[in-house]
Design a protein around this motif. Structure first.
Motif, short mmCIF file in Angstrom:
data_model
loop_
_atom_site.label_atom_id
_atom_site.label_comp_id
_atom_site.label_asym_id
_atom_site.label_seq_id
_atom_site.Cartn_x
_atom_site.Cartn_y
_atom_site.Cartn_z
N THR A 571 20.60 -7.39 -67.03
CA THR A 571 20.09 -7.00 -65.72
C THR A 571 18.65 -7.47 -65.63
N PRO A 572 18.11 -7.62 -64.42
CA PRO A 572 16.70 -8.01 -64.32
C PRO A 572 15.77 -7.06 -65.06
N GLU A 573 16.04 -5.76 -64.98
CA GLU A 573 15.18 -4.79 -65.64
C GLU A 573 15.19 -4.97 -67.16
N LEU A 574 16.38 -5.11 -67.75
CA LEU A 574 16.46 -5.33 -69.20
C LEU A 574 15.72 -6.59 -69.59
N PRO A 671 7.08 0.23 -76.38
CA PRO A 671 7.77 -0.49 -75.30
C PRO A 671 8.81 0.39 -74.62
N VAL A 672 9.07 0.10 -73.37
CA VAL A 672 10.15 0.78 -72.64
C VAL A 672 11.47 0.18 -73.09
N LEU A 673 12.33 1.01 -73.68
CA LEU A 673 13.62 0.56 -74.20
C LEU A 673 14.79 1.31 -73.59
N ASP A 674 14.52 2.02 -72.49
CA ASP A 674 15.57 2.78 -71.82
C ASP A 674 15.64 2.39 -70.35
N LYS A 675 16.84 2.26 -69.86
CA LYS A 675 17.07 1.87 -68.47
C LYS A 675 16.44 2.87 -67.52
N GLY A 676 15.71 2.35 -66.53
CA GLY A 676 15.16 3.18 -65.47
C GLY A 676 13.90 3.93 -65.83
N ALA A 677 13.42 3.81 -67.06
CA ALA A 677 12.23 4.58 -67.48
C ALA A 677 10.95 3.91 -67.00
N ASP A 678 9.98 4.73 -66.58
CA ASP A 678 8.66 4.22 -66.26
C ASP A 678 7.58 4.98 -67.04
N GLY A 713 5.42 -4.08 -66.07
CA GLY A 713 4.24 -4.95 -66.08
C GLY A 713 3.08 -4.38 -66.86
N LYS A 714 3.11 -3.08 -67.14
CA LYS A 714 2.06 -2.45 -67.93
C LYS A 714 2.67 -1.47 -68.93
N PRO A 715 3.30 -2.01 -69.98
CA PRO A 715 3.90 -1.14 -70.99
C PRO A 715 2.83 -0.30 -71.68
N ALA A 716 3.26 0.73 -72.37
CA ALA A 716 2.33 1.63 -73.04
C ALA A 716 1.70 0.93 -74.24
N VAL A 717 0.43 0.56 -74.09
CA VAL A 717 -0.31 -0.17 -75.13
C VAL A 717 -1.64 0.54 -75.33
N PHE A 718 -2.07 0.67 -76.59
CA PHE A 718 -3.27 1.43 -76.91
C PHE A 718 -4.11 0.66 -77.93
#
Length: 740
Positions: A571-574, A671-678, A713-718
C-alpha cells in the motif's frame, strides 16, 4: 535402542525439551582450585567448572550447568528432506540410538597458556573419555575444544555442551534473526536456510506450505544464522565449527549447545561492555569494508523493464528532485514469467536485445557519479536457449552432484537449476572469469549476491568435501568469490555487492548485506517489523551494515479467469513508512518486487515521489554522521543500526525492545511499523536525555515510556543531549526537511 526421536521440522520448533543429565558421583579433582590460562582463570567449583578474567575476577564469563552435568555425546542418524520454492528449507528427523552423559572431571593439567580437563561420560554399557582444552588465544579470546577418545568415540556424532544461565538473563545474537531479538526461551537452529514466506504468519504460512512445497518457513528461519550469543550478563560464546548446531535456551537455568559432529570448538570472550565484546568477536569474524563514497549520495533505484523504461523512470525520478546514487538493474539477463511472478534468466550473460545501448546507459549514469548494479546467484539455468553455462559446467564437473555423478538440480518455482560447486578450485576460477567478463567487463559497479542457502546435505562435492560442513560454509565462499572478483579487477574500493545469506566470517568478506525477501505487510512474522529485528540482531552478531528492500519483495496473488487478483501487496502507506525506516540505515534501495505489474512503486505517483525525495534527502543529509559510523564498523566492528542494549546494558528494560533503535550512539529512531499509526510508544533509556529531532524540545524522561508524535514524513527521531554531534545532526535534519 531408540532413546529419543526429534522432529526438527525445518528448525527445531517441535524439538524435545532440554535433557536433564543425571547427577554423577563427586569429581576426582578438588574443588576450589584455580588454573591460570593466559589472562583467564579456569576454576574447579562445586558445580563443575567456571571461567573468569584477571581484570574482573568476580564476574563469571562461563560456567558449566548448575547441576554439574555439562557434557553429553550421542550416536544419531538424520533423515533430511529439502523443500521450498526455491528449495533451501530443510526438514530434519534425527534419531538418537545411544547417549553418553554424566561427565566426571578426573584431571586438570596446565601447560603454558592452555589447560586440559579430562574425564569420562557414560553410556548404557560403557564409558567414553573426553578432553576439554582451554587455550588463551589473546587477552580477550579463550578458545575451547571438546574431543572424544576411545574405541566407541568414532560412532558418536553429536556433542552437547550445557552451560549455566539464569532466569532473567537475556540472550542476543544467533545471527540475523528476524522475529525475536531476545532469544531466551527459544530453540534456535544454526543452519543457513531460506527464511520462508510467512514464517508463522497465521493462514498465510499454512496456505504457502500447502500450495508451494512447504515454503512457509518458521520464525527461526534465516539465511544468516551464526553460532554465537551475547547475554545481558556480558557473557559471550561462539562456535568455530561449520556443522549444524542448535542453541537451546528454553530452560531457565541452562543454555544447551548441540553440534552435529563428534567434536566441538569455540571461544569464550571477555569484555567490560557489550561494545567491548562485539569488538572482540569481530576480531575473529572480520570487519566490513567501508562503503564507497557514491553510495552515500542518495537512493539506489531498483528498476526493471529494459533500456527505454529505465531511462524514462530515471528521468521522472530526477525531475522530482530525488537524490539518486545509482541503479540496480537485476533484470540485465532478461526475464521470464514463472508461477512465482517475474523472474530472471540465470545464465549470466547481458541480454542486449532487452537492454540495447547498455554501455551508453552505464556511461550516462557514471557522468553523475553513479553506478549500475546487476544481479547474480550460484545457480545456472537449464532452460533451453539460456543454458549455456549449465551445459558447460555439467561437462566439466563444476556442478554440485548426486552420488551417481549427475547434476543435483534445485527447484525454483516451476523451473530447475544447477548449483555451482565452490569446493572445486576449477569451478571458482571458471565462474570468476564469467563474472569478470560478463559483469565487470560490461560496466557493472556491483551486484546483488543472491541466495547461498540451498546446498543439499546429501550432495556429492569435489574431493569428497563434507556437505554438512559446506552447507553453512557455502555463503562465505560465495561471498569470497565476489570479493575476489572486485579486488582482482582493481575496483575493490568503488564496487559493492550485497549478500542475502551469511555465516560467522561473512562480515569480513561481503561489502554489504540485505535482509532477504520480506512480505509486503506490516506484521512481525515476515513483514516490515522483521526487517528491523533482522538488522538489530544481525548488527549484534557482526553484520554491521545491513538494509532491506524498501516496501518488501513478496506479494501474493490469485490467478482467476486470466486475471491476477492481489491478496498481499504494497500500500502507499506501507511503502512510505518503509522509506522512512531505511533512511536511517546503511543503504536506501528500492525494489520492484516479485510482481511489478501489481505492486505500487516508489515512483508510481507524485505523492510517492515526493516522499521518496524527502527520505532520500534525509539519508543524504546524514552522510557525514553515517560515514563516521561506517568508520566504526570498519575499525571496531560496531553496527550502524544498534540495539539499545549495546549502549545501555545496565537498563533491563531495553532487553525485549524490538521496534526502536539507535543509529550510532547519538540518534534514536522509533519508526512507524503499524498501519494507520501517527504516533509511537518510545522508551527513553536510563543514562541519557533526548531532544526531539524535529522541534528541538525535550523528549521523554530517562527510564520511562512515552507516546510520541510520528506523522508521515516526520518519524519519531531523537538526538542525544550532550552529544558532540547534536548540533550538526539537528542541522542535517532541518536542512533535509526544509522544503516540507
Amino acid at each position: 535402542m531408540d532413546i529419543k526421536r526429534r522432529d526438527l521440522f525445518t528448525g527445531g520448533l517441535a524439538g524435545a525439551a532440554l535433557v536433564a543429565l543425571p547427577q554423577r558421583a563427586a569429581a576426582a579433582v578438588d574443588t576450589g582450585m584455580n588454573y591460570p590460562v593466559g589472562d583467564f582463570v579456569l576454576s574447579r567449583t562445586e558445580k563443575g567448572l567456571s571461567v573468569t578474567h584477571k581484570q574482573t575476577p568476580d564476574r563469571v564469563l562461563w560456567a558449566t550447568q548448575s547441576r554439574g552435568n555439562f557434557l553429553a555425546a550421542e550416536e544419531a542418524s538424520a533423515a533430511v528432506t529439502e523443500v521450498g520454492s526455491p528449495e533451501g528449507t530443510f526438514k530434519i528427523n534425527d534419531t538418537v540410538t545411544t547417549r553418553y552423559e554424566s561427565p566426571t572431571i578426573d584431571d586438570i593439567q596446565v601447560a603454558g597458556s592452555a589447560a586440559t580437563v579430562s574425564g569420562t561420560i557414560s553410556g548404557p554399557a560403557d564409558s567414553v573419555a573426553y578432553t576439554l582444552v582451554f587455550s588463551a588465544v589473546s587477552p580477550t579470546h579463550l578458545q575451547f575444544a571438546i574431543k572424544l577418545t576411545g574405541d566407541k568415540s568414532s560412532s558418536l556424532n553429536r556433542v552437547v555442551l550445557a552451560i549455566d544461565s539464569s532466569k532473567d538473563e537475556a540472550i542476543f545474537g544467533c545471527g540475523s534473526q528476524l522475529t525475536y531479538f531476545n532469544q531466551k526461551g527459544k530453540l534456535v537452529p544454526i543452519l543457513v536456510q531460506e527464511h520462508g514466506i510467512g514464517r508463522g504468519k497465521p493462514i498465510v504460512t499454512e496456505l504457502v506450505n500447502l500450495l508451494d512445497y512447504d515454503s512457509g518457513g518458521t520464525p527461526f528461519h534465516t539465511g544468516k544464522p551464526v553460532p554465537y550469543i551475547m547475554t545481558s550478563r556480558l557473557r559471550c560464546i561462539f562456535l568455530e565449527d561449520y556443522e549444524y548446531s542448535e542453541f537451546d535456551m528454553r530452560k531457565a537455568d541452562a543454555i544447551q549447545i548441540k553440534i552435529w559432529s563428534g567434536k566441538m570448538s569455540g571461544r569464550i570472550l571477555y569484555g567490560k561492555t557489550p561494545v567491548d565484546l562485539l569488538e572482540a568477536y569481530t576480531e575473529y569474524t572480520g570487519r566490513m569494508r567501508k562503503l564507497p563514497e557514491w553510495v552515500h549520495s542518495g537512493i539506489i533505484l531498483g528498476i526493471m523493464g529494459g533500456t527505454d523504461k529505465v531511462r524514462e523512470r530515471i528521468q521522472r525520478t530526477k525531475d522530482a528532485g530525488v537524490p539518486v546514487a545509482g541503479l540496480w538493474l537485476q533484470d540485465w539477463v532478461g526475464t521470464h514469467p514463472t508461477s512465482a511472478g517475474t523472474q530472471l534468466f540465470w545464465n549470466w550473460f547481458l541480454d542486449e536485445a532487452y537492454y540495447p545501448g547498455w554501455r551508453q546507459l552505464v556511461d550516462d549514469i557514471a557522468k553523475d557519479g553513479g553506478k549500475i548494479l546487476t544481479y547474480i546467484n550460484p545457480f545456472l539455468a537449464t532452460i533451453e536457449g539460456h543454458d549455456q553455462l549449465f551445459q558447460e559446467g555439467k561437462a566439466k564437473g563444476y556442478l554440485v552432484q548426486h552420488a551417481d555423478g549427475s547434476p543435483y538440480l534445485i527447484k525454483n518455482a516451476n523451473f530447475m537449476v544447477g548449483m555451482i560447486d565452490l569446493s572445486n578450485p576449477a569451478t571458482r576460477s571458471w565462474i570468476k572469469n564469467v563474472m569478470k567478463t560478463n559483469m565487470v567487463g560490461t560496466g557493472a559497479g556491483g551486484w546483488m549476491n543472491d541466495f547461498g542457502e540451498a546446498l543439499p546435505l546429501d550432495a556429492k562435492l569435489y574431493g569428497g568435501a563434507d556437505p554438512w560442513v559446506w552447507h553453512n560454509k557455502f555463503p562465505e565462499e560465495w561471498q569470497r568469490l565476489s570479493r575476489e572478483v572486485i579486488d582482482e579487477t582493481g575496483h575493490g574500493d568503488e564496487m559493492v555487492f550485497f549478500s542475502r545469506s551469511g555465516y560467522t566470517r561473512s562480515p569480513g568478506i561481503s561489502t554489504l548485506f540485505w535482509l532477504g525477501d520480506q512480505l509486503m505487510t506490516w506484521d512481525e512474522y515476515d513483514g516490515i517489523k522483521t526487517a528491523l529485528v533482522g538488522i538489530l540482531s544481525g548488527g549484534i552478531s557482526g553484520f554491521s551494515m545491513m538494509h532491506s528492500d524498501i516496501g518488501g519483495y513478496v506479494a501474493l496473488k490469485l490467478d482467476i479467469a486470466g486475471k491476477e487478483i492481489p491478496i498481499i501487496n504494497r500500500t502507499p502507506e506501507l511503502m512510505m513508512r518503509w522509506m522512512e525506516l531505511n533512511a536511517f540505515t546503511a543503504v536506501m534501495r528500492t525494489q520492484e518486487g516479485i510482481t511489478p505489474n501489481l505492486s505500487i512503486e516508489a515512483d508510481s505517483t507524485p505523492e510517492m515521489l515526493e516522499h521518496l525525495r524527502l527520505c532520500g534527502a534525509i539519508y543524504r543529509a546524514l552522510t557525514p554522521y553515517r560515514k563516521s559510523l561506517v568508520d566504526e564498523a570498519n575499525g571496531r566492528g560496531l553496527p550502524l543500526v544498534r540495539h539499545l542494549f549495546l549502549h545501555y546494558p545496565d537498563d533491563p528494560n531495553t532487553h525485549d525492545i524490538r521496534y526502536q533503535f539507535l543509529l550510532g550512539e547519538d540518534l534514536m529512531v522509533a519508526p512507524v511499523l503499524d498501519k494507520g499509526a501517527d504516533s509511537v510508544e518510545v522508551y527513553f533509556p536510563t543514562g541519557s536525555a533526548w531532544n526531539d529531532a524535529w522541534t528541538g524540545k525535550d523528549a521523554g524522561q530517562p527510564g520511562e515510556w512515552a507516546r510520541m508524535p510520528a506523522p508521515l514524513g516526520k518519524p519519531a527521531v531523537f538526538i542525544r543531549k550532550g552529544s558532540p554531534d547534536a548540533t550538526a545532526l539537528a542541522t542535517y535534519l532541518k536542512d533535509a526537511t526544509a522544503a516540507n
